[in-house]
Design an enzyme around this catalytic site. Structure first.
Site, PDB file in Angstrom:
ATOM      1  N   GLU A   5       5.824  -6.374   1.198  1.00  0.00           N
ATOM      2  CA  GLU A   5       5.293  -4.940   1.274  1.00  0.00           C
ATOM      3  C   GLU A   5       4.832  -4.781   2.465  1.00  0.00           C
ATOM      4  OE1 GLU A   5       1.265  -2.840   0.384  1.00  0.00           O
ATOM      5  OE2 GLU A   5       1.406  -4.854   0.104  1.00  0.00           O
ATOM      6  N   ASP A  54       1.307   3.177   9.957  1.00  0.00           N
ATOM      7  CA  ASP A  54       0.212   4.077  11.091  1.00  0.00           C
ATOM      8  C   ASP A  54       1.439   5.477  11.433  1.00  0.00           C
ATOM      9  OD1 ASP A  54      -0.815   5.023  13.827  1.00  0.00           O
ATOM     10  OD2 ASP A  54      -1.524   2.903  13.891  1.00  0.00           O
ATOM     11  N   ASP A  98       0.062   9.774   3.325  1.00  0.00           N
ATOM     12  CA  ASP A  98      -1.165  11.120   3.170  1.00  0.00           C
ATOM     13  C   ASP A  98      -0.116  12.551   4.674  1.00  0.00           C
ATOM     14  OD1 ASP A  98      -2.450   9.561   4.809  1.00  0.00           O
ATOM     15  OD2 ASP A  98      -4.184  10.764   4.680  1.00  0.00           O
ATOM     16  N   THR A 123      -2.946   2.023  -2.822  1.00  0.00           N
ATOM     17  CA  THR A 123      -3.685   1.164  -2.302  1.00  0.00           C
ATOM     18  C   THR A 123      -5.087   1.639  -2.594  1.00  0.00           C
ATOM     19  OG1 THR A 123      -3.282   2.226  -0.242  1.00  0.00           O
ATOM     20  CG2 THR A 123      -1.223   1.433  -1.077  1.00  0.00           C
TER      21      THR A 123
END
Length: 218
Positions: free
Chosen positions: A45, A119, A155, A195
């Site tokens: 990850e 980011d 998102d 998450t």
């Protein structure tokens, strides 16, 4: 998002070098078989934050090895605390820069790379910093096994659109694409591990975008 510095986390990380690799030499590949004590499949990850996703995966799949690649020491400390509490021997923490991922792993050694809520770097001049920019994709392709793949969630609609275009331009294949992950079929939603950020964003009613993509076989 940068976490507030926690002195206890820095001390914890320094006390467990067998569990946390800090700023390893990019000129020297890491022997992950030695670090884990086995040759089980490896999944990474990139940017693990507080680590709920990667620690949950490690707990659910003891027959696989997981690497949390995280730059922030405080985040590494939070992940390490969970690792120690849960006894997750199949989880290692690598405190380093994602741009060096091809230095930390040999070619064709990784099964899955997870990019969760990276980011977005929305300004055009920062495009090369996005984790789905073509130079990063080239590094992932090098590290992944021929049948390996990337799993991406965000998102941010702008980053998602950019990532789809970037991966398509690179010649990647999309195995799964969703513009509202939490409203997919029940079996997909049930398999999804949220998450910390995902839970926060979804609670506000924000759609979660997701995709799985793979490279042409080498």
């Amino acid at each position: 998002m940068r976490l507030r510095n926690k002195p206890w986390a820095v001390k914890l990380v320094n006390d467990y070098p067998e569990s946390v690799l800090q700023n390893p030499d990019p000129e020297k590949k890491i022997d992950w078989t030695e670090r884990f004590g086995n040759d089980h499949p490896i999944e990474i990850e990139v940017g693990s934050g507080k680590g709920h996703f990667i620690t949950t995966l490690a707990k659910q799949n003891p027959d696989k090895n997981y690497v949390a690649l995280e730059l922030q020491t405080t985040a590494a400390g939070i992940i390490l605390r969970t690792k120690l509490e849960e006894g997750l021997d199949n989880l290692q923490i690598l405190r380093g820069d994602a741009a060096d991922i091809d230095c930390f792993f040999d070619e064709n050694t990784t099964d899955v790379i997870y990019l969760n809520f990276s980011d977005p770097w929305p300004k055009t001049r920062h495009e090369k910093r996005r984790l789905t920019y073509k130079s990063f994709l080239a590094k992932y392709e090098q590290v992944l096994k021929p049948d390996g793949h990337i799993e991406f969630k965000t998102d941010n609609s702008g980053l998602f659109a950019y990532s789809v275009q970037s991966m398509n331009n690179y010649g990647m294949h999309f195995d799964f694409v969703s513009v509202d992950l939490h409203h997919e079929k029940a079996e997909i939603v049930e398999k999804n591990i949220e998450t910390e950020y995902e839970h926060k964003f979804a609670a506000k009613g924000n759609p979660i975008y997701a995709l799985h993509a793979s490279f042409d076989e080498k």
